[in-house]
Enzyme design. Sequence first.
Site, PDB file in Angstrom:
ATOM      1  N   GLU A 151      81.248  83.362  84.487  1.00 22.90           N
ATOM      2  CA  GLU A 151      80.734  84.669  84.081  1.00 22.90           C
ATOM      3  C   GLU A 151      80.594  85.631  85.260  1.00 22.90           C
ATOM      4  OE1 GLU A 151      77.510  84.177  80.891  1.00 22.90           O
ATOM      5  OE2 GLU A 151      77.605  82.192  81.805  1.00 22.90           O
ATOM      6  N   SER A 200      78.321  83.042  77.414  1.00 23.58           N
ATOM      7  CA  SER A 200      79.345  83.995  77.001  1.00 23.58           C
ATOM      8  C   SER A 200      80.384  83.399  76.054  1.00 23.58           C
ATOM      9  CB  SER A 200      80.060  84.601  78.226  1.00 23.58           C
ATOM     10  OG  SER A 200      79.178  85.427  78.932  1.00 23.58           O
ATOM     11  N   TYR A 260      82.924  91.192  74.968  1.00 25.50           N
ATOM     12  CA  TYR A 260      83.220  92.021  76.132  1.00 25.50           C
ATOM     13  C   TYR A 260      84.414  92.955  75.979  1.00 25.50           C
ATOM     14  CZ  TYR A 260      79.872  88.821  78.157  1.00 25.50           C
ATOM     15  OH  TYR A 260      78.730  88.087  78.406  1.00 25.50           O
ATOM     16  N   ARG A 301      66.910  86.493  76.222  1.00 20.35           N
ATOM     17  CA  ARG A 301      67.526  86.907  74.955  1.00 20.35           C
ATOM     18  C   ARG A 301      67.845  85.658  74.146  1.00 20.35           C
ATOM     19  NH1 ARG A 301      72.879  88.253  75.822  1.00 20.35           N
ATOM     20  NH2 ARG A 301      73.455  86.492  74.498  1.00 20.35           N
ATOM     21  N   ASP A 354      69.436  83.897  70.691  1.00 19.65           N
ATOM     22  CA  ASP A 354      70.469  84.115  69.687  1.00 19.65           C
ATOM     23  C   ASP A 354      70.206  83.248  68.467  1.00 19.65           C
ATOM     24  OD1 ASP A 354      71.695  85.816  71.504  1.00 19.65           O
ATOM     25  OD2 ASP A 354      73.004  84.245  72.294  1.00 19.65           O
ATOM     26  N   GLU A 381      70.466  79.460  70.986  1.00 17.18           N
ATOM     27  CA  GLU A 381      70.278  79.304  72.432  1.00 17.18           C
ATOM     28  C   GLU A 381      69.498  80.479  72.982  1.00 17.18           C
ATOM     29  OE1 GLU A 381      74.003  80.731  74.778  1.00 17.18           O
ATOM     30  OE2 GLU A 381      74.777  79.751  72.982  1.00 17.18           O
ATOM     31  N   ASN A 435      69.038  82.870  76.681  1.00 15.66           N
ATOM     32  CA  ASN A 435      69.587  83.243  77.985  1.00 15.66           C
ATOM     33  C   ASN A 435      68.448  83.724  78.873  1.00 15.66           C
ATOM     34  OD1 ASN A 435      72.749  83.376  77.451  1.00 15.66           O
ATOM     35  ND2 ASN A 435      71.708  84.207  75.674  1.00 15.66           N
ATOM     36  N   GLY A 466      73.039  89.687  80.011  1.00 13.63           N
ATOM     37  CA  GLY A 466      73.747  90.849  80.528  1.00 13.63           C
ATOM     38  C   GLY A 466      72.875  92.090  80.514  1.00 13.63           C
TER      39      GLY A 466
END
Length: 289
Positions: A13, A136, A200, A239, A241, A253, A255, A259
Amino acid sequence: MKIAVFMGGISSEREISLKTGKAILESLIRQGYDAYGVTLTKENLLSAFIENEYDLAYLALHGIYGEDGRIQGLLDVLGKKYTGSSMTASAVSMDKNLTKYIAQSIGVLTPKSYTKDEIKNITAFPIVVKPAVEGSSIGLYICNSLEEIEEAIKNSGDKEVTIEDFIQGDELTVGVIEGESLGVIRIKPKNGLYDFASKYTKGMSEYEFPAKISEKAYNIAMKNAALIHEKLGMSGISRSDFILRGEEVFFLEVNSCPGMTETSLVPKVATLKGYSFDDLTRKMVEKFK
């Protein structure tokens, strides 16, 4: 206070980290902070933290050697302050399997998981196979047979993998800052799967915030994102999900360093609380003054 924004690194990443770091650095400079950027490579992965002068390391790193606790542990040894979660919280949250066990133990719904030894007993498909410590959506496989599962595991090499039921539903994500859930985004990937390209590539996904889902589901996602952040001992921004199937909200999961470009998900959803991008970066550093 001199702030060094560390970005880049050696994970898969890296390019996303460079974009995150650039946006954060521009934000800090815009607000008058004494900040500069440090780009990490394989050659300076250790020396950059020792040889540069800074009072605070702003970590804009994603993936291994950045988000998995190793850099945090190095900074602890050096006696340096840094943004985001601690070494332990970073390491635990980076491991999808360990995080899921903790989530299940506190009553958070997750997809059913399988070990490599259990895959021959799987009778219902599709099944998701993905690296346990990558982000990602890199290396993610949707498998419709035992043979495809075995092939996905083989392709993952010696990496630890997460093997779980594929939950068909709406992709949700919730940003959290210092324990405060910011709101829920519903993600609508145009190709049906929120993979690396959908994340992305401009125009490949649509983002609905606040998510137009039931009040019950919205509140569950908000509550569980804050709960995960708290129980894993996370700090700064995280964050989480989720997948929404009917009224069931499945945690996938979390993070610990999501980002943070001007168009990333956390800055988007933070606007629901009235926070600008600059507000978020300021919140990350002001407690160290």
